[in-house]
Motif scaffolding. Structure first.
Motif, PDB file in Angstrom:
ATOM      1  N   ALA A 140       0.829  -1.208   0.000  1.00 61.70           N
ATOM      2  CA  ALA A 140       0.000   0.000   0.000  1.00 61.70           C
ATOM      3  C   ALA A 140       0.864   1.259   0.000  1.00 61.70           C
ATOM      4  O   ALA A 140       0.549   2.249  -0.683  1.00 61.70           O
ATOM      5  N   GLU A 141       1.956   1.241   0.729  1.00 64.16           N
ATOM      6  CA  GLU A 141       2.850   2.403   0.767  1.00 64.16           C
ATOM      7  C   GLU A 141       3.565   2.589  -0.564  1.00 64.16           C
ATOM      8  O   GLU A 141       3.806   3.728  -0.987  1.00 64.16           O
ATOM      9  N   TYR A 142       3.888   1.476  -1.237  1.00 64.52           N
ATOM     10  CA  TYR A 142       4.501   1.616  -2.566  1.00 64.52           C
ATOM     11  C   TYR A 142       3.490   2.217  -3.540  1.00 64.52           C
ATOM     12  O   TYR A 142       3.833   3.079  -4.361  1.00 64.52           O
ATOM     13  N   CYS A 143       2.241   1.789  -3.455  1.00 61.28           N
ATOM     14  CA  CYS A 143       1.202   2.370  -4.295  1.00 61.28           C
ATOM     15  C   CYS A 143       1.057   3.866  -4.032  1.00 61.28           C
ATOM     16  O   CYS A 143       0.810   4.653  -4.960  1.00 61.28           O
ATOM     17  N   GLU A 144       1.210   4.285  -2.785  1.00 60.22           N
ATOM     18  CA  GLU A 144       1.155   5.708  -2.462  1.00 60.22           C
ATOM     19  C   GLU A 144       2.292   6.472  -3.134  1.00 60.22           C
ATOM     20  O   GLU A 144       2.112   7.610  -3.574  1.00 60.22           O
ATOM     21  N   GLU A 145       3.462   5.830  -3.235  1.00 60.95           N
ATOM     22  CA  GLU A 145       4.594   6.441  -3.935  1.00 60.95           C
ATOM     23  C   GLU A 145       4.245   6.706  -5.396  1.00 60.95           C
ATOM     24  O   GLU A 145       4.562   7.758  -5.947  1.00 60.95           O
ATOM     25  N   PRO A 163      -2.378   5.569 -16.501  1.00 58.51           N
ATOM     26  CA  PRO A 163      -2.295   4.655 -15.347  1.00 58.51           C
ATOM     27  C   PRO A 163      -1.127   3.678 -15.501  1.00 58.51           C
ATOM     28  O   PRO A 163      -1.284   2.459 -15.436  1.00 58.51           O
ATOM     29  N   LEU A 164       0.037   4.249 -15.722  1.00 53.43           N
ATOM     30  CA  LEU A 164       1.278   3.509 -15.930  1.00 53.43           C
ATOM     31  C   LEU A 164       2.309   4.033 -14.944  1.00 53.43           C
ATOM     32  O   LEU A 164       2.187   5.137 -14.422  1.00 53.43           O
ATOM     33  N   PHE A 165       3.348   3.245 -14.705  1.00 59.33           N
ATOM     34  CA  PHE A 165       4.472   3.750 -13.929  1.00 59.33           C
ATOM     35  C   PHE A 165       5.742   3.061 -14.394  1.00 59.33           C
ATOM     36  O   PHE A 165       5.705   2.002 -15.021  1.00 59.33           O
ATOM     37  N   ARG A 166       6.839   3.703 -14.111  1.00 65.84           N
ATOM     38  CA  ARG A 166       8.153   3.102 -14.368  1.00 65.84           C
ATOM     39  C   ARG A 166       8.931   3.112 -13.066  1.00 65.84           C
ATOM     40  O   ARG A 166       9.140   4.176 -12.467  1.00 65.84           O
ATOM     41  N   ALA A 167       9.338   1.937 -12.614  1.00 63.23           N
ATOM     42  CA  ALA A 167      10.150   1.844 -11.412  1.00 63.23           C
ATOM     43  C   ALA A 167      11.536   2.404 -11.702  1.00 63.23           C
ATOM     44  O   ALA A 167      12.116   2.117 -12.758  1.00 63.23           O
ATOM     45  N   PRO A 168      12.094   3.206 -10.812  1.00 61.51           N
ATOM     46  CA  PRO A 168      13.449   3.720 -11.025  1.00 61.51           C
ATOM     47  C   PRO A 168      14.434   2.596 -11.319  1.00 61.51           C
ATOM     48  O   PRO A 168      14.435   1.553 -10.655  1.00 61.51           O
ATOM     49  N   GLY A 169      15.251   2.837 -12.333  1.00 63.52           N
ATOM     50  CA  GLY A 169      16.210   1.828 -12.761  1.00 63.52           C
ATOM     51  C   GLY A 169      15.568   0.638 -13.449  1.00 63.52           C
ATOM     52  O   GLY A 169      16.260  -0.296 -13.844  1.00 63.52           O
ATOM     53  N   ILE A 177       5.204  -5.744  -9.288  1.00 65.71           N
ATOM     54  CA  ILE A 177       4.345  -5.475 -10.442  1.00 65.71           C
ATOM     55  C   ILE A 177       2.902  -5.858 -10.132  1.00 65.71           C
ATOM     56  O   ILE A 177       1.964  -5.134 -10.477  1.00 65.71           O
ATOM     57  N   ALA A 178       2.711  -6.993  -9.453  1.00 63.63           N
ATOM     58  CA  ALA A 178       1.360  -7.422  -9.091  1.00 63.63           C
ATOM     59  C   ALA A 178       0.721  -6.450  -8.102  1.00 63.63           C
ATOM     60  O   ALA A 178      -0.474  -6.141  -8.195  1.00 63.63           O
ATOM     61  N   SER A 179       1.493  -5.950  -7.153  1.00 58.78           N
ATOM     62  CA  SER A 179       0.966  -5.007  -6.175  1.00 58.78           C
ATOM     63  C   SER A 179       0.559  -3.698  -6.839  1.00 58.78           C
ATOM     64  O   SER A 179      -0.488  -3.117  -6.511  1.00 58.78           O
ATOM     65  N   ALA A 180       1.374  -3.234  -7.777  1.00 63.40           N
ATOM     66  CA  ALA A 180       1.043  -2.005  -8.500  1.00 63.40           C
ATOM     67  C   ALA A 180      -0.197  -2.210  -9.372  1.00 63.40           C
ATOM     68  O   ALA A 180      -1.057  -1.323  -9.464  1.00 63.40           O
ATOM     69  N   LYS A 181      -0.288  -3.363  -9.998  1.00 63.53           N
ATOM     70  CA  LYS A 181      -1.460  -3.658 -10.824  1.00 63.53           C
ATOM     71  C   LYS A 181      -2.730  -3.653  -9.983  1.00 63.53           C
ATOM     72  O   LYS A 181      -3.784  -3.183 -10.423  1.00 63.53           O
ATOM     73  N   ALA A 182      -2.631  -4.159  -8.754  1.00 61.25           N
ATOM     74  CA  ALA A 182      -3.791  -4.216  -7.868  1.00 61.25           C
ATOM     75  C   ALA A 182      -4.304  -2.822  -7.511  1.00 61.25           C
ATOM     76  O   ALA A 182      -5.488  -2.655  -7.191  1.00 61.25           O
ATOM     77  N   CYS A 183      -3.421  -1.831  -7.554  1.00 63.01           N
ATOM     78  CA  CYS A 183      -3.879  -0.465  -7.277  1.00 63.01           C
ATOM     79  C   CYS A 183      -3.993   0.370  -8.558  1.00 63.01           C
ATOM     80  O   CYS A 183      -4.064   1.599  -8.499  1.00 63.01           O
ATOM     81  N   GLY A 184      -4.017  -0.322  -9.711  1.00 62.95           N
ATOM     82  CA  GLY A 184      -4.401   0.345 -10.945  1.00 62.95           C
ATOM     83  C   GLY A 184      -3.304   0.781 -11.885  1.00 62.95           C
ATOM     84  O   GLY A 184      -3.578   1.517 -12.842  1.00 62.95           O
TER      85      GLY A 184
END
Length: 273
Positions: A140-145, A163-169, A177-184
């Protein structure tokens, strides 16, 4: 003039406006359909010193890109998503570029720390109050980031980020990836040939070498990655490479699109309007 005549003129005017809009839409759709060899140029934030030059080149070349933004330290101002750079982002939105999150504090994933049922992640941000520290956060905290950066982009530009993101590096795990997908959010990396090399040391990767490599290796459908300034590189990449690269790729028959049009993300991107 009788009221009926005024109404008729108004109606003709409205019809003309609708017709013009329809023609513009068809022209845009036709141009999009004419793009047989698309490339997807993306920029991550950085120290922002080259951002004005990048914007100038993109405007001159009529290329639209997708920016992945974090609130990174900058050479001028209060962070890449701070008030100092807000007018720059608004101008890019007006030009038709797209935006997505790069996490608020440019937070690197280091390892998974939990399990599939209770995912947690060891991270290390390179910006913000905990810059350089390693610690564990929940899914949840990563999704907040991710969401914090997306919300700031929308507040600055008035435009909904994709509704996309790129993780640094580009550092991720299946759990992340699954956690981010769960929050959209869907994660977007880059193609092997799309790594344009502006993060590499100038001593071993000259601008000429990077330009020639990209012109040789890039293929249709590739997602390309560059930055709005890299602290460690001595010979800045963008002033020397960006415009010759765009011109050279155009000469090879490539065309440029944002990730809104990428076949892997178009359906998800349609939600961001």
């Amino acid at each position: 003039m009788p009221f009926s005549s005024m109404g008729s003129a108004s109606g003709r005017c409205r019809c003309a406006i609708v017709l013009i809009a329809a023609c513009a839409y068809v022209a845009c759709a036709s141009a999009s359909n004419d793009c047989k060899k698309p490339l997807y140029l993306t920029f991550d934030t950085g120290h922002m010193e080259v951002a004005p030059l990048v914007a100038e080149i993109l405007q001159r070349q009529q290329v639209r890109v997708t920016f992945f933004a974090a609130n990174e330290r900058t050479k001028q101002g209060d962070g890449s998503l701070g008030d100092y750079w807000a007018p720059w982002w608004r101008a890019r939105a007006a030009e038709g570029h797209e935006f997505a999150s790069h996490t608020w504090n440019h937070t690197y994933w280091r390892s998974d720390a939990g399990d599939a049922q209770h995912p947690t992640f060891r991270v290390r941000p390179s910006a913000g109050l905990r810059e350089g520290q390693s610690f564990v956060i929940s899914a949840a905290e990563y999704c907040e980031e991710i969401t914090h950066a997306a919300d700031r982009l929308k507040a600055i530009t008035g435009k909904a980020p994709l509704p996309l993101f790129r993780a640094p590096g580009g550092k991720t795990s299946a759990q992340l990836i699954a956690s981010a997908k769960a929050c959209g959010y869907a994660h977007v990396g880059w193609s092997p040939a799309g790594f344009l090399g502006d993060e590499l040391p100038s001593e071993t990767a000259s601008n000429t070498m990077l330009l020639n490599k990209a012109l040789r290796d890039v293929r249709s459908g590739d997602i390309l990655l560059a930055h709005l300034g890299i602290w460690s590189r001595k010979d800045a990449w963008a002033p020397a490479v960006l415009e010759p690269l765009i011109e050279g790729l155009k000469q090879k028959g490539f065309c440029f699109r944002t990730l809104r049009d990428h076949p892997d993300y178009a359906a998800l991107a349609a939600q961001a309007r």
